[in-house]
Design a protein around this motif. Structure first.
Motif, PDB file in Angstrom:
ATOM      1  N   GLY A  63      15.910 -27.638 -20.725  1.00  7.95           N
ATOM      2  CA  GLY A  63      16.742 -26.460 -20.895  1.00  7.95           C
ATOM      3  C   GLY A  63      17.499 -26.061 -19.654  1.00  7.95           C
ATOM      4  N   GLU A  64      17.096 -26.536 -18.464  1.00 15.57           N
ATOM      5  CA  GLU A  64      17.795 -26.156 -17.240  1.00 15.57           C
ATOM      6  C   GLU A  64      19.231 -26.670 -17.239  1.00 15.57           C
ATOM      7  N   GLY A  65      19.423 -27.895 -17.684  1.00 17.54           N
ATOM      8  CA  GLY A  65      20.770 -28.452 -17.713  1.00 17.54           C
ATOM      9  C   GLY A  65      21.676 -27.730 -18.692  1.00 17.54           C
ATOM     10  N   GLN A  66      21.129 -27.380 -19.874  1.00 19.10           N
ATOM     11  CA  GLN A  66      21.924 -26.669 -20.871  1.00 19.10           C
ATOM     12  C   GLN A  66      22.386 -25.316 -20.339  1.00 19.10           C
ATOM     13  N   GLY A  67      21.465 -24.557 -19.750  1.00 19.23           N
ATOM     14  CA  GLY A  67      21.834 -23.249 -19.232  1.00 19.23           C
ATOM     15  C   GLY A  67      22.817 -23.333 -18.092  1.00 19.23           C
ATOM     16  N   CYS A  68      22.624 -24.299 -17.206  1.00 16.42           N
ATOM     17  CA  CYS A  68      23.528 -24.475 -16.073  1.00 16.42           C
ATOM     18  C   CYS A  68      24.929 -24.847 -16.554  1.00 16.42           C
ATOM     19  N   ALA A  69      25.018 -25.759 -17.513  1.00 13.88           N
ATOM     20  CA  ALA A  69      26.313 -26.169 -18.044  1.00 13.88           C
ATOM     21  C   ALA A  69      27.025 -25.006 -18.733  1.00 13.88           C
ATOM     22  N   ALA A  70      26.263 -24.246 -19.527  1.00  3.41           N
ATOM     23  CA  ALA A  70      26.868 -23.117 -20.235  1.00  3.41           C
ATOM     24  C   ALA A  70      27.406 -22.085 -19.264  1.00  3.41           C
ATOM     25  N   LEU A  71      26.682 -21.831 -18.185  1.00  5.87           N
ATOM     26  CA  LEU A  71      27.134 -20.855 -17.211  1.00  5.87           C
ATOM     27  C   LEU A  71      28.378 -21.346 -16.469  1.00  5.87           C
ATOM     28  N   ALA A  72      28.408 -22.631 -16.096  1.00  7.31           N
ATOM     29  CA  ALA A  72      29.582 -23.179 -15.419  1.00  7.31           C
ATOM     30  C   ALA A  72      30.813 -23.138 -16.320  1.00  7.31           C
ATOM     31  N   LEU A  73      30.639 -23.457 -17.592  1.00 10.75           N
ATOM     32  CA  LEU A  73      31.759 -23.409 -18.533  1.00 10.75           C
ATOM     33  C   LEU A  73      32.263 -21.983 -18.706  1.00 10.75           C
ATOM     34  N   ARG A  74      31.339 -21.041 -18.753  1.00 11.19           N
ATOM     35  CA  ARG A  74      31.756 -19.642 -18.890  1.00 11.19           C
ATOM     36  C   ARG A  74      32.536 -19.198 -17.656  1.00 11.19           C
ATOM     37  N   LEU A  75      32.059 -19.587 -16.477  1.00 12.77           N
ATOM     38  CA  LEU A  75      32.753 -19.226 -15.244  1.00 12.77           C
ATOM     39  C   LEU A  75      34.135 -19.869 -15.177  1.00 12.77           C
ATOM     40  N   ALA A  76      34.255 -21.097 -15.697  1.00 15.61           N
ATOM     41  CA  ALA A  76      35.542 -21.789 -15.706  1.00 15.61           C
ATOM     42  C   ALA A  76      36.470 -21.273 -16.793  1.00 15.61           C
TER      43      ALA A  76
ATOM     44  N   VAL B 261      32.835 -33.297 -21.453  1.00 14.78           N
ATOM     45  CA  VAL B 261      31.528 -33.552 -22.066  1.00 14.78           C
ATOM     46  C   VAL B 261      30.472 -33.510 -20.970  1.00 14.78           C
ATOM     47  N   LEU B 262      29.494 -32.644 -21.146  1.00 18.11           N
ATOM     48  CA  LEU B 262      28.383 -32.540 -20.216  1.00 18.11           C
ATOM     49  C   LEU B 262      27.117 -32.949 -20.958  1.00 18.11           C
ATOM     50  N   VAL B 263      26.534 -34.067 -20.566  1.00 22.83           N
ATOM     51  CA  VAL B 263      25.317 -34.581 -21.193  1.00 22.83           C
ATOM     52  C   VAL B 263      24.128 -34.153 -20.339  1.00 22.83           C
ATOM     53  N   THR B 264      23.118 -33.552 -20.964  1.00 24.86           N
ATOM     54  CA  THR B 264      21.909 -33.155 -20.242  1.00 24.86           C
ATOM     55  C   THR B 264      20.734 -33.972 -20.751  1.00 24.86           C
ATOM     56  N   ALA B 265      19.925 -34.469 -19.833  1.00 32.40           N
ATOM     57  CA  ALA B 265      18.764 -35.279 -20.200  1.00 32.40           C
ATOM     58  C   ALA B 265      17.786 -35.286 -19.041  1.00 32.40           C
ATOM     59  N   ALA B 266      16.547 -35.645 -19.333  1.00 27.30           N
ATOM     60  CA  ALA B 266      15.508 -35.689 -18.300  1.00 27.30           C
ATOM     61  C   ALA B 266      15.445 -37.054 -17.622  1.00 27.30           C
ATOM     62  N   ARG B 267      15.932 -38.095 -18.293  1.00 26.79           N
ATOM     63  CA  ARG B 267      15.840 -39.443 -17.728  1.00 26.79           C
ATOM     64  C   ARG B 267      16.909 -39.679 -16.679  1.00 26.79           C
TER      65      ARG B 267
ATOM     66  N   TYR C 208       5.388 -19.468 -16.248  1.00 29.23           N
ATOM     67  CA  TYR C 208       6.268 -20.097 -17.231  1.00 29.23           C
ATOM     68  C   TYR C 208       7.521 -20.648 -16.562  1.00 29.23           C
ATOM     69  N   HIS C 209       7.957 -21.787 -17.062  1.00 26.30           N
ATOM     70  CA  HIS C 209       9.171 -22.424 -16.549  1.00 26.30           C
ATOM     71  C   HIS C 209      10.105 -22.734 -17.708  1.00 26.30           C
ATOM     72  N   LEU C 210      10.407 -21.709 -18.475  1.00 23.31           N
ATOM     73  CA  LEU C 210      11.304 -21.892 -19.612  1.00 23.31           C
ATOM     74  C   LEU C 210      12.721 -22.031 -19.111  1.00 23.31           C
ATOM     75  N   GLY C 211      13.470 -22.944 -19.735  1.00 24.70           N
ATOM     76  CA  GLY C 211      14.847 -23.169 -19.330  1.00 24.70           C
ATOM     77  C   GLY C 211      15.811 -22.924 -20.466  1.00 24.70           C
TER      78      GLY C 211
ATOM     79  N   ARG D 234      21.138 -34.398 -14.933  1.00 25.94           N
ATOM     80  CA  ARG D 234      19.716 -34.689 -15.059  1.00 25.94           C
ATOM     81  C   ARG D 234      18.918 -33.431 -14.747  1.00 25.94           C
ATOM     82  N   GLU D 235      18.070 -33.025 -15.683  1.00 24.37           N
ATOM     83  CA  GLU D 235      17.290 -31.808 -15.534  1.00 24.37           C
ATOM     84  C   GLU D 235      15.825 -32.147 -15.332  1.00 24.37           C
ATOM     85  N   ARG D 236      15.175 -31.371 -14.502  1.00 23.11           N
ATOM     86  CA  ARG D 236      13.735 -31.550 -14.273  1.00 23.11           C
ATOM     87  C   ARG D 236      12.917 -30.851 -15.340  1.00 23.11           C
ATOM     88  N   GLN D 237      13.381 -29.671 -15.752  1.00 25.82           N
ATOM     89  CA  GLN D 237      12.696 -28.887 -16.767  1.00 25.82           C
ATOM     90  C   GLN D 237      13.605 -28.754 -17.967  1.00 25.82           C
TER      91      GLN D 237
END
Length: 700
Positions: free
Chosen positions: A275-288, A341-347, A394-397, A270-273
């Motif tokens: 794009g935050e979830g997408q970027g976080c997931a991509a970084l974790a996958l890259r690290l893994a 599977v990593l699902v990102t959403a605001a809800r 700006y709070h771009l994610g 669950r992301e507040r802003q």
């Protein structure tokens, strides 16, 4: 030029087909040995007496056929190992796809199917070629809808109306393409699927560092540490911040990467802003060390194809859920047991979305603390302006930050100038476009502080308002001065003063100072005569403003934020409900909202208490009126005898009225094709007095 087939990715698979052809030929020879219709060109189209007697005779002993279990270093073997398929499963796939790669299998399959028109493999033919009895339950189960081949989308069993042994088998074109070396996603996914990238994160890696082209995933980081040659959480990839430096963000990413490396994971981020979830997931996958596809999906229709693509490529899926996430999460939870599977959403996640298997539900930490580092990494080193002050509003994610950085550099290149703050602001505004225009009028600010003629106190308070908007994350977040109780980090201001004193212009100047667009809420699109509809309209506006970098202006806010009254009838009760809703929503607001009113006393005190600043706009005195006249004529051609002091002294006009008077004078002069004269300005001032119903001063 002769093509060297041995260099083709499909060469090992073709070698495997050669073994299948030998086995097929042996079975044909065995079947035709005692078959009186073997040489009949119409065999299978009718039954002769000889054919009936042959079918009623005892079946011949099974033939000794060449083995199909020989190991080949091809993609079929890799796919079988990755998806834990049995030898029978891989053999069925090979038998089913053979006619799609070698046309010589078609007549052979037609003969073995006793029907020259049925030139694909059937379930019975597949079992015969592998050499297992057709009545064996465990063998027949490999064609069941829940069996791996069909459940994973690798095989389609067609013609369910036919007897089981005569049902045709088909390998989807996308699966066949993968097995022969083509990694292009299916046509249905080309507009949706793209490489997951950690761009926009300060330690996200370079855009070119993508998973191998052959679909294989890089070495994974084991749960207890990095793989050989991999990354530890203390060693940032591609030279960004260390994960410890990123604070809570880095710790969250490191723990998520460890869980991904441990095996398939189904998680709801669950992301507040946005794009935050997408970027976080991509970084974790890259690290893994796990390659991934990224996609935006609004329903469950594409879930089978998405999962099949992930299985074929050995990658994870990062799914951005649009609209109602429930059907998508339910479909993924049912079918994605073997894929990360990593699902990102605001809800927020609702347990009712899944029947049996709940995802791992995680709250994505805000990356605002590292946003400056992300901008620094995405832009050329050493920009010639204050980057921190420029990007603070700006709070771009996710990749939107990286896209804004690239767009800013493109704009600078187009202008032929070094990168400037204006380029960054314009690019960031373009990435912050939203649906607010459905409910509000968008204004691209084209003014600055020089356009304001105000006393020192309101000017100071306006600058403080802009400063609060710029530093709210540090003060309310890093310094933990938020009031708690679910309150947001919004900045709320009230501009109070008579009409024409500069309230709307000041809001535009504040927006320009922050590099944001100004959205003026249209009250006609908000207020509704039906009970509850006004609140719904306001919720849409606030929700959209929460996710958009913009300044929201409620002009003439009395209509919405007026005082609550004593309940005497149903109208009073529902009006008070609207006010109560607004009080609660303002407290949870995370954006920048400005209210204007001509009469401060009309605003409910409960709203006033929740405001950060209340700025009074006084009626201009003579000196300010003189400054306003001069500012209005700054770019207007006028005669040298124009004296403005008498106008400022004799006509008590607010700034908006003075501007209207100058516009009137300019039109009068333009009609004569002459400069503006003192008489033109006097006529403009008199017309403003007449419009207001005031007594016009005499000539002077």
């Amino acid at each position: 030029m002769t093509l060297d087939v041995s260099l083709e990715p499909a060469a090992p698979l073709l070698a495997r087909l050669a073994g299948l052809r030998e086995r097929t030929a042996a079975l044909v020879e065995h079947r035709s040995a005692g078959d009186p219709t073997a040489t009949d060109p119409l065999r299978g189209l009718y039954l002769s007496e000889e054919a009936v007697r042959y079918l009623l005779s005892p079946a011949p002993a099974p033939a000794e056929l060449p083995s199909l279990d020989e190991d080949f270093p091809d993609r079929l073997a890799e796919l079988g190992a990755r998806l834990r398929l049995t030898h029978l499963d891989t053999a069925i796939l090979l038998i089913a796809l053979a006619p799609d790669l070698d046309r010589t299998f078609e007549p052979l399959y037609g003969y073995l199917n006793d029907d020259v028109g049925r030139r694909r493999a059937t379930t019975g033919l597949a079992l015969d070629l592998y050499g297992v009895p057709a009545h064996l339950a465990v063998a027949r189960a490999r064609f069941h809808p829940t069996a791996p081949l069909t459940a994973l989308g690798l095989l389609t069993v067609e013609e369910p109306e036919r007897p089981f042994l005569s049902r045709s088998l088909r390998v989807p074109d996308r699966v066949l393409s993968h097995l022969i070396g083509d990694d292009t996603p299916s046509a249905n996914l080309t507009a949706t699927l793209r490489e997951a990238s950690a761009d926009g994160w300060p330690h996200g890696g370079s855009p070119t560092d993508s998973p191998p082209a052959d679909g294989s995933a890089p070495d994974r980081m084991p749960a207890d540490g990095p793989a050989h040659g991999g990354l530890s959480h203390a060693d940032p990839p591609h030279g960004g911040l260390s994960y410890e430096d990123a604070g809570a963000d880095g710790d969250f990413v490191r723990r998520l990467a460890g869980r991904i490396a441990a095996g398939p994971l189904f998680a709801y981020l669950r992301e507040r802003q946005e794009g935050e979830g997408q970027g976080c997931a991509a970084l974790a996958l890259r690290l893994a060390g796990v390659g991934a596809w990224r996609c935006s999906v609004t329903g469950e229709e594409l879930v089978p194809e998405l999962l099949r693509e992930a299985r074929l490529s050995g990658r994870a899926l990062v799914v951005e859920a649009g609209g109602d996430p429930a059907p998508l999460v339910r479909a993924l939870g049912t079918a994605a047991g073997d894929v990360t599977v990593l699902v990102t959403a605001a809800r927020p996640y609702d347990p009712q979305w899944c029947d049996h298997r709940d995802p791992l539900v995680l709250e994505v930490p805000s990356r605002r603390a590292t946003a400056l580092d992300a901008w620094t990494a995405a832009l050329p080193a050493g920009p010639g302006f204050d980057l921190a002050a420029t990007v603070a509003p700006y709070h771009l994610g996710g990749d939107r930050l990286a896209r804004a950085a690239r767009a800013a550099q493109d704009l600078a290149a187009f202008d032929g100038t070094p990168l400037a703050a204006a380029h960054v602001r314009l690019a960031a505004r373009q990435q912050s476009a939203s649906g607010l225009e459905q409910h509000a009028r968008r204004i691209r600010p084209a003014v600055d502080w020089r356009d304001l003629v105000l006393p020192e106190r309101p000017l100071t308070e306006l600058r403080e308002l802009a400063s609060r908007a710029r530093h709210r994350d540090r003060v309310l977040g890093d310094w933990r001065l938020s009031a708690g109780g679910g309150r947001g980090r919004g900045v709320l201001g009230l501009f109070a003063g008579e009409s024409g004193t500069g309230k709307t212009l000041s809001a535009e100047v504040v927006a320009a100072e922050l590099g944001l667009d100004l959205y003026v809420v249209q009250l006609s699109s908000v207020v509704d005569k039906y009970v509850g509809e006004t609140e719904k309209n306001l919720e849409r506006i606030f929700s959209e403003a929460d996710r958009t970098d913009a300044v929201l202006l409620f002009d003439e806010a009395d209509a919405v934020f007026g005082k609550r009254s004593e309940v005497k009838d149903a109208h009073d009760r529902y009006a008070n409900l609207e006010s109560a809703y607004l009080l609660q929503r303002l407290e949870a607001f995370n954006g920048i909202a400005l209210l204007t009113t001509n009469l401060r006393a009309n605003i409910d005190e409960a709203f006033t208490r929740r405001l950060d600043l209340v700025i009074d706009f006084p009626f201009p005195d003579e000196e300010q009126r003189l400054a306003l006249w001069r500012h209005g004529l700054a770019h207007v051609p006028s005669t040298g005898d124009t004296e403005l002091r008498p106008l400022a002294r004799d006509f008590e006009l607010a700034g908006g009225s003075i501007r209207s008077a100058v516009v009137t004078a300019a039109y009068l002069a333009a009609a004569r094709a002459e400069p503006v004269t003192a008489a033109d300005l006097l006529e403009g001032a008199r017309r403003e007095y007449r419009k207001a119903g005031r007594l016009v001063p005499g000539a002077w």
